[in-house]
Scaffold this motif. Structure first.
Motif, PDB file in Angstrom:
ATOM      1  N   THR A 186       0.861  -1.186   0.000  1.00 40.77           N
ATOM      2  CA  THR A 186       0.000   0.000   0.000  1.00 40.77           C
ATOM      3  C   THR A 186       0.895   1.232   0.000  1.00 40.77           C
ATOM      4  N   GLY A 187       0.876   1.930  -1.105  1.00 37.64           N
ATOM      5  CA  GLY A 187       1.735   3.107  -1.212  1.00 37.64           C
ATOM      6  C   GLY A 187       1.667   3.649  -2.606  1.00 37.64           C
ATOM      7  N   ALA A 188       2.496   4.681  -2.832  1.00 33.22           N
ATOM      8  CA  ALA A 188       2.603   5.297  -4.152  1.00 33.22           C
ATOM      9  C   ALA A 188       1.252   5.775  -4.672  1.00 33.22           C
ATOM     10  N   SER A 189       0.324   6.025  -3.793  1.00 32.57           N
ATOM     11  CA  SER A 189      -0.990   6.588  -4.159  1.00 32.57           C
ATOM     12  C   SER A 189      -1.709   5.785  -5.236  1.00 32.57           C
ATOM     13  N   MET A 190      -1.460   4.486  -5.280  1.00 37.02           N
ATOM     14  CA  MET A 190      -2.051   3.718  -6.378  1.00 37.02           C
ATOM     15  C   MET A 190      -3.329   3.000  -5.983  1.00 37.02           C
ATOM     16  N   SER A 191      -3.680   3.035  -4.703  1.00 37.39           N
ATOM     17  CA  SER A 191      -4.751   2.159  -4.253  1.00 37.39           C
ATOM     18  C   SER A 191      -6.060   2.403  -4.985  1.00 37.39           C
ATOM     19  N   VAL A 192      -6.575   3.627  -4.894  1.00 39.25           N
ATOM     20  CA  VAL A 192      -7.883   3.888  -5.487  1.00 39.25           C
ATOM     21  C   VAL A 192      -7.804   3.878  -7.007  1.00 39.25           C
ATOM     22  N   VAL A 193      -6.835   4.609  -7.555  1.00 41.05           N
ATOM     23  CA  VAL A 193      -6.811   4.791  -9.002  1.00 41.05           C
ATOM     24  C   VAL A 193      -6.623   3.473  -9.747  1.00 41.05           C
ATOM     25  N   ALA A 194      -5.744   2.618  -9.251  1.00 45.20           N
ATOM     26  CA  ALA A 194      -5.461   1.392 -10.001  1.00 45.20           C
ATOM     27  C   ALA A 194      -6.173   0.178  -9.398  1.00 45.20           C
ATOM     28  N   ILE A 195      -5.984  -0.033  -8.101  1.00 44.90           N
ATOM     29  CA  ILE A 195      -6.561  -1.237  -7.497  1.00 44.90           C
ATOM     30  C   ILE A 195      -8.068  -1.052  -7.316  1.00 44.90           C
ATOM     31  N   GLY A 196      -8.462   0.168  -7.031  1.00 46.73           N
ATOM     32  CA  GLY A 196      -9.889   0.475  -6.922  1.00 46.73           C
ATOM     33  C   GLY A 196     -10.606   0.176  -8.236  1.00 46.73           C
TER      34      GLY A 196
END
Lengths: 158, 284, 708
Positions: free
Chosen positions: C509-519
């Motif tokens: 969890t990092g690099a601000s990728m959670s919502v944009v990519a995994i979401g």
């Protein structure tokens, strides 16, 4: 040297059989199992371990248990069932003022004593009261708003 | 370990005796718990003598041309008490955080004898005396003789600091400012406590003390002497001279928290700010 | 459900009541406590270790107790769990003392005597580059180096009528998550469960398997509630987990390893200090024809993830601008200091401070209004990235700038600054973007990375994801995305703390990728589940992560789209400078941010406010000496409630078609531009250029003394 230290914990008389030099925080967390009091720094800088002693917010990491002999100590567990706590936790929720939550019990202890003593604190008073409670997540403004919100809805919570 | 020490005495005599037997006095705990953190964490602490049951140490007496403040008064009690000198109230309100101020005591702040101790410059300006009690004797000494160096006092093994006595004075103007790394809840980099009386355009009295710019609080007696009885009107024009005098009197050092240069210049700036304030305000 | 109303977070009541059990609050039957013995030397050979007599039930654990490799395999470069013969920094772990009574464990730890043969140490990035002291890493101390460019930079500089150069420095920043590091390793037959406050559960499992030389299935990681992360619970927990696991293996009992704040401050990762030289070449018309950026990041005794931090920072080195030619060179160097690592912003705060400071200084020098000056160079849709990719989607820079000017009443505010004795006032601004997530190599087959949904018998839907909520509100955002897609109430969607036995690996969890990519992946899973939602029984949908079609990235050539999407932001800061103490008070902050669509505006505001105040601390207060020796919160000053100004933020909606409901990211961007905006305001107030962070009163006083 272990001695027996009687004090009042969350309204009930208790005895701690420990060295009087032991940090109050350690005694609260174990043997009493009150883990709502958090250790963020152990040097009185962060406020996560704030409890009420004689009703006033005090740092339990800088308090030796010998100093609370015969005095009332309140932890977050002791506030849980109070109307003031219900009000504050709802306001913190509604203002989005809880993120990681590690500092939150300490902040509630401070806010509880503040609203008990000052029914309608202005923003400056709220900020000054919180000056010893570090929060690294929220940037504080939403916490300040939550406490102001709780104050507005205070009613007869205290 | 020293066995058999009374850990919760109720009288000054018992407390002093327990201290002579090897215990460490615990007033508010905020300093001692840090200083002994290591030994507490390893279960090796020397015994503490808790002073909160010694009711005499909580007493305040106003009258007889002085205010006598029990050593166990906390910073918040002093800060909110109208009986206390304004300068001391202001100084005590700048200590640490609110929760720390609820337990930290005046006696503890003095005995810690840190050059950055926030009550100290005010006490120097107020020319406070400390009352030291042993099981058999009482002595009164001026605060600046009590503190003999950084974290050093002349307190004897069997003595405790029982009270602080503030003689009444004719000072009219008080000034206090603490400079620390953030707005509040931080250790002082440099501070000023000052007082003055101006009558008929003449500086009748002036007292200046600086915190955290020397091994102890620095009181500027020679500068005060020079300024006394001067007309206030010309002071603004010669302020650079007076600032240089301040800079010579203090002895700041470089450390983790600041630099000697910063402390020196800021201290003289704080002095100028004080002088501006009092001369602008006029008589009184 | 609708996305618009803000949702209550499921974790709030327990956190308020103090019922949430963080790792320190959990009970483990028969657990032993461990204390780490650390190097007291900066750089040395270990000559001798003298141990105290160990009572029954007390153990020492060191490198000889590692069943596999003494190397944290998550990192490319060597990083030992325990020093064997050499130490590279003060605080480096050498061994553990383990036993039942924590007080006695601490006492025994104090009694361990270690003799060192001290070697000349490298203390700063300058010393690392000078090469006077024998190198720590290879022959040049450079852990990582890379260059990105487009256009003919050399030609532009030789053609230039004028060249402006700025040099900026930034210091360490400590995450100061309020919960210090902690793990507990519990041996369970031939398996081991590690409870950890970690941002990377599956990565921790693989890392432990590497150290044990065994099948990753032998490890189960259970994430405990995280009392703040900010990137600081990515790297250090791998080391703690190894230590506790080696000890648990040796003792056959659960072993708890929790750091004191002092230990945490001294030994865990911090934001990389930097030195950045920015040069612009101007033609006769005073137009910028080329940009050249030279970045040095100070890493510590071991590299950790410095190559990644440098890389993601360097790819943003043109700021929000496009020039005819641009080049960025970056190096991360070895020093005998505690290790730098991942921290919210991941290389961007240093770079944006350098670039924005340069652009603002240039505008002042040319006598131009800075926002209008900058607008000449704004990146526009279709412009190339530093790596030969393109900005594929609408660039909302003009909108965020117009918005922030409006909410701050920018022009009027500057025109009507107060005038006061002993005070200087100033307004400053900074612009930034934030690319996220970083692209994976599209030349090679995608790794197995997935999230999923489990529709349970009772009709509730559980999100299967290894991503962690460390306070940022991820669980709520994910629950909202799933509830919206399935058109069910959010209460029917649940998210548990991560257990690697029950959720597939996806990413740290990092690099601000959670919502944009995994979401987005989760939304795809929900769309697949939706037609079967009312079917009886359990239904499991696992969805592989895929990169959007516009992303092409060649990892070997470092060519293509470095990031999937970009957030655009503008900040205005108003400051008051005390001319007696040179303390800077931030009176107001305004931020306009294009994050695509906000999944929950209240959570996003939490990220904006929290990021802004962390950025304010970075800009003004948070100071660690160059040797990184800091062991007390009394000496590491972060903002309190009294240092936090009013923050007014507005979201500019600019939907990203590949994000879930148009969302981009919000975790890191709010921190990035704050310090440069404050620095610009201070520069305007004082009539100087600010060239370093933090802007301490000591630094500012020095600058004013030197001011011509």
């Amino acid at each position: 040297m272990t001695v027996s230290i009687p004090f009042e914990l969350n309204g009930a008389p208790v005895q701690a059989n420990v060295c009087p030099e032991t940090r109050l925080m350690d005694v609260l967390r174990d043997p009493f199992g009150l883990t709502g009091t958090k250790e963020g720094c152990g040097e009185g800088e962060c406020g996560s371990c704030t409890i009420l002693l004689d009703g006033q917010p005090v740092l339990s990491c800088l308090t030796a248990v010998g100093a609370v002999r015969g005095r009332p100590v309140t932890t977050i567990e002791g506030l849980r069932s109070t109307p003031g706590f219900a009000l504050l936790s709802r306001a913190l929720n509604d203002a989005g003022a809880v993120q990681c939550g590690f500092c939150t019990p300490g902040i509630i202890m401070v806010a509880y004593a503040l609203l008990r003593d000052f029914p309608a604190p202005d923003e400056k008073t709220i900020r000054a009261a919180l000056a010893g409670n570090l929060c690294r997540c929220t940037g504080y403004n939403m916490i300040v708003e939550a406490i102001a919100l709780a104050a507005r809805k205070r009613g007869d919570a205290w | 370990m020293v066995a058999g020490i009374t850990f919760c005495p109720e009288t000054i005599q018992t407390a002093a005796r327990a201290k002579a037997d090897g215990g460490i006095l615990y007033a508010g705990g905020t300093d001692i718990m840090l200083r002994h953190a290591q030994s507490i964490r390893t279960g090796q602490s020397v015994p503490f003598i808790f002073l909160n049951a010694v009711t005499e140490l909580k007493r305040v007496v106003v009258g007889g041309s002085k205010t006598r403040i029990g050593a166990m008064l906390t910073m918040s009690e002093i800060a909110r008490s109208p009986d206390m000198p304004d300068l001391l109230r202001r100084a005590c309100s700048t200590v640490g955080s609110p929760a720390l101020r609820s337990t930290a005591t005046l006696g503890g702040n003095i005995c810690t004898a840190s050059p950055a101790g926030d009550s100290l410059p005010a006490l120097y300006v107020l020319e406070a005396l400390v009352e030291l009690r042993s099981p058999t004797k009482t002595r009164l000494i001026p605060i600046d003789s009590f503190i003999s160096g950084p974290k050093e006092t002349v307190l004897a093994t069997d003595e405790l600091l029982a009270a602080v006595i503030i003689p009444d004075n004719n000072l009219k103007r008080f000034h206090h400012r603490k400079v620390s790394p953030r707005t509040a809840n931080a250790i002082t980099k440099v501070s000023i406590a000052a007082a003055a009386t101006i009558e008929d355009g003449i500086m009748k009295d002036i007292r200046l003390a600086f915190g955290a710019v020397g091994p102890t609080v620095i009181r500027c007696a020679s500068l005060e002497e020079e300024l006394r009885d001067m007309p206030t009107e010309g002071l603004a024009g010669t302020i650079s001279y007076w600032k240089r005098r301040v800079e010579k009197l203090i002895e700041p050092i470089d450390d983790l928290r600041s630099t000697a240069q910063y402390r020196r210049i800021t201290a003289s700036g704080l002095f100028q700010e004080f002088m501006n304030t009092i001369t602008r305000q006029g008589e009184g | 459900m609708d996305l618009t109303p803000n949702c209550s977070r499921a974790d709030t009541p327990g956190k308020c009541a103090g019922e949430t059990l963080f790792i320190r609050d959990m009970q483990f039957q028969g657990a032993l406590d461990a204390v780490t013995i650390r190097s007291r030397s900066r750089r040395a050979n270990i000559l001798k270790i003298e141990l105290p007599e160990m009572p029954e039930g007390y153990f020492m654990v060191d490198a000889s107790d590692i069943p596999g490799r003494n190397h944290v395999v998550f990192f490319r470069d060597p990083c030992p769990y325990f020093a064997e013969n050499r130490v590279n920094y003060i605080g480096q772990p050498i061994m553990l003392v383990v036993g039942p009574d924590i007080r006695l464990v601490r006492k025994l730890a104090q009694e361990v005597r270690i003799d060192y043969d001290d070697l000349p140490a490298i203390n700063t990035l300058e010393e690392a580059l000078e090469g006077k002291v024998p190198p720590l890493y290879k022959d040049d101390n450079v852990y990582a180096e890379e260059i990105f460019k487009y256009g003919d930079v050399e030609q532009a500089f030789s053609d230039a009528a004028e060249i402006l150069e700025t040099l900026t420095r930034t210091g360490y920043q400590e995450h100061l998550y309020m919960e210090p590091q902690g793990v507990v390793a519990v041996p369970e037959g031939d398996r081991m469960t590690v409870y950890a406050s970690t941002q990377g559960p599956h990565a921790m499992r693989l890392t432990l398997a590497g150290a044990f030389g065994c099948d990753p299935e032998r490890f189960r990681i259970r994430q405990t509630p995280i009392g703040g992360g900010f990137g600081g619970k990515i790297e250090p927990p791998f080391i703690l987990a190894g230590h506790a696991a080696f000890a648990a293996r040796k003792c056959g009992k659960p072993v708890r390893l929790t750091y004191s704040r002092e230990e945490d401050l001294l030994s865990t990762t911090k934001r990389h200090p930097s030195r950045v030289v920015v040069r612009t070449a101007l033609n006769e018309k005073k137009q910028i024809i080329a940009l050249d950026v030279d970045v040095v990041f100070q890493a510590g005794g071991y590299a950790l993830s410095c190559a990644m931090v440098l890389d993601t920072g360097l790819k943003k080195a043109t700021g929000v601008y496009h020039f005819p030619a641009a080049r960025a060179r970056g190096r991360a160097v070895a020093t005998n200091n505690p290790m730098s690592g991942a921290f919210r912003g991941f290389g961007a705060p240093q770079i944006f401070f350098a670039v924005e400071t340069h652009m603002n200084a240039l505008a002042r020098k040319l006598g131009k209004e800075p926002l209008a000056f900058k607008a000449n160079y704004f990146i526009r849709q279709g412009d190339p990235t530093l790596t030969g990719g393109a900005y594929h989607f609408h660039v909302a820079l003009p909108e965020v700038v117009a918005t922030v000017k409006k909410i701050s009443d920018y022009e009027n505010r500057i025109a009507s600054l107060p005038d006061a004795r002993d005070r200087l006032f100033g307004v400053g601004q900074a612009l930034f973007n934030f690319g996220a997530p970083f692209s994976m190599d599209t030349q090679i087959p995608p790794a197995n990375r997935a999230v999923g949904l489990l529709k349970r018998e009772d009709g509730t839907v559980q999100i299967l994801s290894e991503l962690v909520d460390m306070g940022q509100g991820l669980c709520t955002a994910f629950r909202k995305i799933v509830a919206k897609t399935l058109d069910i109430p959010i209460e029917r969607v649940v998210y548990h703390d991560v257990d690697t036995d029950h959720v597939p690996p996806v990413t740290i969890t990092g690099a601000s990728m959670s919502v944009v990519a995994i979401g987005r992946t989760l939304k795809n899973a929900a769309e697949k589940l939706k037609p079967r939602l009312n079917d009886p029984g359990e239904i499991r949908v696992i969805e592989q992560c895929q990169q959007p079609p516009h992303v092409s990235w060649n990892g070997i050539k470092q060519q293509g789209e470095p990031f999937h999407s970009y957030v655009w932001g503008a900040i205005i800061a108003e400051v008051e400078v005390d001319t007696v103490t040179w303390q800077v008070l931030v009176r107001n902050l305004w931020m306009a941010l294009d994050i695509g669509r906000a999944i929950d505006t209240r959570i996003v505001r939490g990220q904006i406010d929290g990021g802004a105040i962390q950025g304010l601390g970075y800009g003004l207060l948070e100071s660690i000496p160059p040797d990184a020796m800091i062991a007390s919160l009394a000496d590491y000053v972060v903002p309190t409630s009294l240092d936090a100004p009013a923050i007014e933020s507005v979201l500019v909606e600019n939907l990203y078609p590949e994000g879930p409901y148009g969302a981009k990211c919000a975790g890191e961007p709010p921190l990035v531009g704050v310090a440069p905006a404050i620095a610009d305001a201070v520069a305007n107030a004082c009539g100087i250029e600010v060239a370093r962070l933090p802007i301490s009163p000591e630094y500012l006083m020095q600058r004013m003394i030197e001011k011509p």
